[in-house]
Design an enzyme around this catalytic site. Structure first.
Site, PDB file in Angstrom:
ATOM      1  N   ARG A 276      -8.895   0.499   3.550  1.00  6.57           N
ATOM      2  CA  ARG A 276      -7.909   1.403   2.945  1.00  6.57           C
ATOM      3  C   ARG A 276      -6.594   0.685   2.695  1.00  6.57           C
ATOM      4  NH1 ARG A 276      -6.343   5.918   6.210  1.00  6.57           N
ATOM      5  NH2 ARG A 276      -4.927   5.930   4.478  1.00  6.57           N
TER       6      ARG A 276
ATOM      7  N   ARG B 238      -4.316  10.249   3.155  1.00  8.38           N
ATOM      8  CA  ARG B 238      -3.126  10.844   3.747  1.00  8.38           C
ATOM      9  C   ARG B 238      -2.095  11.095   2.628  1.00  8.38           C
ATOM     10  NH1 ARG B 238      -0.971  13.857   7.388  1.00  8.38           N
ATOM     11  NH2 ARG B 238       1.248  13.531   7.472  1.00  8.38           N
TER      12      ARG B 238
ATOM     13  N   LYS C 170       0.829  -1.210   0.000  1.00  8.25           N
ATOM     14  CA  LYS C 170       0.000   0.000   0.000  1.00  8.25           C
ATOM     15  C   LYS C 170       0.865   1.264   0.000  1.00  8.25           C
ATOM     16  CE  LYS C 170      -2.387   2.740   3.502  1.00  8.25           C
ATOM     17  NZ  LYS C 170      -1.286   3.404   4.219  1.00  8.25           N
ATOM     18  N   ASN C 171       1.864   1.313   0.883  1.00  4.76           N
ATOM     19  CA  ASN C 171       2.602   2.571   1.022  1.00  4.76           C
ATOM     20  C   ASN C 171       3.564   2.835  -0.133  1.00  4.76           C
ATOM     21  OD1 ASN C 171       1.142   3.304   3.221  1.00  4.76           O
ATOM     22  ND2 ASN C 171       2.658   2.648   4.737  1.00  4.76           N
TER      23      ASN C 171
ATOM     24  N   ASP D  40       3.798   0.702  11.949  1.00  3.03           N
ATOM     25  CA  ASP D  40       2.519   0.243  11.393  1.00  3.03           C
ATOM     26  C   ASP D  40       2.134  -1.142  11.898  1.00  3.03           C
ATOM     27  OD1 ASP D  40       2.352   2.606  10.036  1.00  3.03           O
ATOM     28  OD2 ASP D  40       3.155   1.808   8.166  1.00  3.03           O
TER      29      ASP D  40
ATOM     30  N   ARG E  39      -0.049  14.937  12.205  1.00  6.63           N
ATOM     31  CA  ARG E  39       1.041  14.449  11.340  1.00  6.63           C
ATOM     32  C   ARG E  39       1.489  15.611  10.460  1.00  6.63           C
ATOM     33  NH1 ARG E  39      -1.347   9.049   8.857  1.00  6.63           N
ATOM     34  NH2 ARG E  39       0.762   8.702   8.120  1.00  6.63           N
ATOM     35  N   PRO E  40       2.486  16.387  10.952  1.00  2.65           N
ATOM     36  CA  PRO E  40       2.907  17.586  10.229  1.00  2.65           C
ATOM     37  C   PRO E  40       3.561  17.252   8.887  1.00  2.65           C
ATOM     38  CG  PRO E  40       4.409  17.126  12.050  1.00  2.65           C
ATOM     39  CD  PRO E  40       3.280  16.145  12.167  1.00  2.65           C
ATOM     40  N   ILE E  41       3.579  18.238   7.967  1.00  2.00           N
ATOM     41  CA  ILE E  41       4.289  18.043   6.693  1.00  2.00           C
ATOM     42  C   ILE E  41       5.341  19.143   6.494  1.00  2.00           C
ATOM     43  CG2 ILE E  41       2.486  16.698   5.516  1.00  2.00           C
ATOM     44  CD1 ILE E  41       1.715  19.312   4.041  1.00  2.00           C
ATOM     45  N   ASP E  42       5.837  19.673   7.627  1.00  2.00           N
ATOM     46  CA  ASP E  42       6.819  20.764   7.533  1.00  2.00           C
ATOM     47  C   ASP E  42       8.082  20.350   6.775  1.00  2.00           C
ATOM     48  OD1 ASP E  42       6.931  19.190  10.107  1.00  2.00           O
ATOM     49  OD2 ASP E  42       8.892  20.150  10.206  1.00  2.00           O
ATOM     50  N   GLN E  43       8.484  19.086   6.863  1.00  2.93           N
ATOM     51  CA  GLN E  43       9.720  18.661   6.174  1.00  2.93           C
ATOM     52  C   GLN E  43       9.514  18.571   4.662  1.00  2.93           C
ATOM     53  OE1 GLN E  43      12.763  18.372   7.962  1.00  2.93           O
ATOM     54  NE2 GLN E  43      11.323  19.372   9.358  1.00  2.93           N
TER      55      GLN E  43
HETATM   56  N1  EPU Z   1       7.172  14.205  10.652  1.00  2.00           N
HETATM   57  C1  EPU Z   1       7.391  15.519  10.914  1.00  2.00           C
HETATM   58  N2  EPU Z   1       7.353  16.414   9.859  1.00  2.00           N
HETATM   59  C2  EPU Z   1       7.129  16.018   8.589  1.00  2.00           C
HETATM   60  C3  EPU Z   1       6.894  14.654   8.323  1.00  2.00           C
HETATM   61  C4  EPU Z   1       6.933  13.763   9.377  1.00  2.00           C
HETATM   62  O1  EPU Z   1       7.591  15.917  12.051  1.00  2.00           O
HETATM   63  O2  EPU Z   1       7.122  16.873   7.691  1.00  2.00           O
HETATM   64  C5  EPU Z   1       7.228  13.210  11.749  1.00  2.00           C
HETATM   65  C6  EPU Z   1       5.886  12.519  11.963  1.00  2.00           C
HETATM   66  O3  EPU Z   1       5.051  13.244  12.814  1.00  2.00           O
HETATM   67  C7  EPU Z   1       6.321  11.193  12.546  1.00  2.00           C
HETATM   68  C8  EPU Z   1       7.644  10.918  11.840  1.00  2.00           C
HETATM   69  O4  EPU Z   1       8.101  12.165  11.354  1.00  2.00           O
HETATM   70  O5  EPU Z   1       6.557  11.312  13.914  1.00  2.00           O
HETATM   71  C9  EPU Z   1       7.577   9.932  10.697  1.00  2.00           C
HETATM   72  O6  EPU Z   1       6.570  10.329   9.754  1.00  2.00           O
HETATM   73  P1  EPU Z   1       6.664   9.997   8.210  1.00  2.00           P
HETATM   74  O7  EPU Z   1       6.702  11.260   7.441  1.00  2.00           O
HETATM   75  O8  EPU Z   1       7.743   8.996   7.979  1.00  2.00           O
HETATM   76  O9  EPU Z   1       5.263   9.321   7.959  1.00  2.00           O
HETATM   77  P2  EPU Z   1       4.394   9.435   6.674  1.00  2.00           P
HETATM   78  O10 EPU Z   1       5.252   9.506   5.465  1.00  2.00           O
HETATM   79  O11 EPU Z   1       3.337  10.462   6.821  1.00  2.00           O
HETATM   80  C10 EPU Z   1       4.360   6.872   6.189  1.00  2.00           C
HETATM   81  C11 EPU Z   1       3.295   5.831   6.040  1.00  2.00           C
HETATM   82  C12 EPU Z   1       2.694   5.537   7.391  1.00  2.00           C
HETATM   83  C13 EPU Z   1       3.791   5.100   8.353  1.00  2.00           C
HETATM   84  C14 EPU Z   1       4.903   6.142   8.411  1.00  2.00           C
HETATM   85  C15 EPU Z   1       6.085   5.709   9.249  1.00  2.00           C
HETATM   86  C16 EPU Z   1       2.463   6.301   3.852  1.00  2.00           C
HETATM   87  C17 EPU Z   1       1.363   6.791   3.012  1.00  2.00           C
HETATM   88  N3  EPU Z   1       2.267   6.331   5.155  1.00  2.00           N
HETATM   89  O12 EPU Z   1       3.689   8.022   6.697  1.00  2.00           O
HETATM   90  O13 EPU Z   1       1.799   4.462   7.181  1.00  2.00           O
HETATM   91  O14 EPU Z   1       3.244   4.921   9.635  1.00  2.00           O
HETATM   92  O15 EPU Z   1       5.377   6.419   7.080  1.00  2.00           O
HETATM   93  O16 EPU Z   1       6.644   4.549   8.748  1.00  2.00           O
HETATM   94  O17 EPU Z   1       3.481   5.852   3.336  1.00  2.00           O
HETATM   95  C18 EPU Z   1      -0.057   3.119   7.648  1.00  2.00           C
HETATM   96  O18 EPU Z   1       0.267   2.442   6.652  1.00  2.00           O
HETATM   97  O19 EPU Z   1      -0.943   2.747   8.461  1.00  2.00           O
HETATM   98  C19 EPU Z   1       0.618   4.384   7.878  1.00  2.00           C
HETATM   99  C20 EPU Z   1       0.155   5.302   8.707  1.00  2.00           C
END
Ligand code: EPU
Length: 422
Positions: A396, A92, A22-23, A304, A121-125
């Site tokens: 999902r 997401r 999925k991811n 996950d 779940r911020p996207i600042d990065q």
């Molecule tokens: N984070 C920040 N700022 C950012 C992005 C992330 O502070 O800009 C923090 C998050 O809050 C978290 C950590 O960094 O504490 C890791 O977040 P990451 O960005 O890696 O997560 P993501 O890309 O939003 C993906 C998967 C998630 C999985 C995480 C961690 C997808 C679509 N989602 O999310 O999958 O939990 O990586 O491995 O790829 C799931 O499948 O159930 C799921 C939630």
């Protein structure tokens, strides 16, 4: 809305085929938009997130054809349109449209993503990355507008090794002018899968899967054919379900290396794990030891699988501690497991789990993996029927869940959830 009905107490036995990840899929489908001719994706999971994505692509003008686990995406007639609302809010991973549209058109306007909101779940990065590439990013009434006259390669150090930010920057940077270097990049197998697709499309990406990724921008990307890696989280969930029901299951179409952290923890508990080239057999036992688990970024134990693992630890003797170092508050499954008789206490970012039997109850999945935790729990219950609402979250991410579980001998079916319409 539907609910899942499960009469548990039967050991899962037989073989289950794991679908594509999925991811990966939710990143590869938007990545295809960067090409100027047809991209064919094989081994695509049949899940609602992918179905929603294919509708979004068609709204943007791509021609999408689906045949089983294969999808053809022809983005040659794609146009840049604002997407403030609608389907992007259901996902997401709709944030990948930012990187893909920015790379293709130099602009994107998209609503903030939805999906599993188990914690902020911020996207600042992601935004920091786009800005480093020379884009201007503004927030307009809950939508993000990103635009750049010319994307230029840059050195970007991620404060957290974010999966989403790493992929989003790779998407945009593959069409930037010059070299982009991502430091402290995420190393998850899904990152390698996206880089493999982009390289097959003509991108020049090196180092995916390590903490330094180098992307030499190119002027054009073209179509190609790519097969998606197996879903390690789906596989891990079946490993957990097999162990929790004391079953004997062959989990097929997996990359065992991607599941090493899971395998190690199961073995530590006393579960027999037999690894083969592309499959893993789980043989459950009568009793398990309590253990401690730390969810970390890859190659650590995956966050996950933290929720379904919580359920498995209720089947161990004694007290286990499970700490999530990726998401500090991802515990929406805990109160629902408590309704089923589990003895779990949340302390900071840890769940302290005391082993004991679970009983049937009416419970609600509040997010995808919380749902998986409840399904595993229901399968262990010896008497009565467990009703799980919130199935739309489970759909999902789990391809063919009910059919797969039935083939393994589980007594599980779907019913209309009349309560959800009230
Ligand atoms: N984070 C920040 N700022 C950012 C992005 C992330 O502070 O800009 C923090 C998050 O809050 C978290 C950590 O960094 O504490 C890791 O977040 P990451 O960005 O890696 O997560 P993501 O890309 O939003 C993906 C998967 C998630 C999985 C995480 C961690 C997808 C679509 N989602 O999310 O999958 O939990 O990586 O491995 O790829 C799931 O499948 O159930 C799921 C939630």
């Amino acid at each position: 809305m539907e609910k899942l009905m499960i009469r548990g107490g039967r050991p899962l036995c037989g073989t289950v085929q794991i679908s594509g990840a999925k991811n990966s899929a939710v990143a590869l489908v938007p990545a295809a938009l960067l090409a100027e001719s047809e991209v064919v994706l094989d081994n695509l999971p049949i899940i609602s997130d992918v179905a929603v994505y294919s509708e979004i692509l068609q709204e943007l003008g791509a021609v999408v054809k689906r045949d089983g686990d294969m999808m053809r995406i022809d983005p040659s007639k794609l146009s840049s349109k604002p997407m403030p609302n609608g389907k992007v809010k259901l996902l997401r991973a709709s944030y990948y449209l930012m990187g893909a549209m920015l790379g293709r058109f130099g602009e994107a306007m998209i609503g903030l993503p939805g999906g599993c909101n188990f914690e902020p779940r911020p996207i600042d990065q992601h935004i920091k990355g786009f800005e480093a590439l020379g884009a201007t990013v503004t927030n307009e009434h809950g939508s993000i507008r990103i635009s750049a006259k010319q994307l230029r390669g840059a050195k970007i150090y991620l404060d957290v090794a974010s999966v989403g930010a790493t992929i989003n920057i790779m998407l945009a940077a593959s069409r930037a002018q010059g070299l982009t270097i991502i430091e402290n990049a995420a190393k998850e197998p899904e990152i390698i899968d996206v880089a493999t697709l982009l390289n097959a499309m003509g991108a020049k990406i090196k180092g995916a899967g390590t903490e330094t990724i180098r992307i030499e921008g190119v002027a054009r990307l073209h179509g190609c054919r790519h097969s998606i890696i197996p879903d390690r989280i789906q596989a891990g969930t079946y490993m957990i379900a097999a162990a929790a029901t004391r079953g004997d299951v062959l989990i097929d179409n997996v990359i065992p290396k991607h599941l090493e952290a899971m395998t190690a923890k199961l073995e530590e508990m006393g579960v027999q794990v037999i690894e083969m080239d592309e499959s893993i057999r789980i043989v459950g036992g009568p009793g398990y030891s309590s253990i401690d688990v730390k969810a970390l970024v890859y190659p650590g134990f995956p966050t996950d699988l933290q929720s379904p693992m919580t359920t498995l630890l209720t089947q161990a003797k004694g007290v286990s501690i499970l700490t999530d170092y990726v998401y500090g508050t991802r515990f929406k499954h805990v109160p629902e497991l408590a309704r089923m008789g589990a003895n779990i206490r949340v302390e900071g970012r840890s769940a302290v789990i005391e082993g004991g039997k679970l009983n049937a109850a009416k419970v609600r999945a509040a997010d995808l993996r919380a749902g998986a935790a409840l399904v595993v729990a229901a399968l262990t219950v010896e008497e009565g029927i467990t009703e799980i609402s919130g199935v739309e979250y489970i759909d999902r991410g789990y391809d063919n869940l009910v059919e797969n579980l039935r083939r393994l001998g589980a007594d599980v079916w779907r019913e209309t959830d009349l309560d959800s319409s009230s």
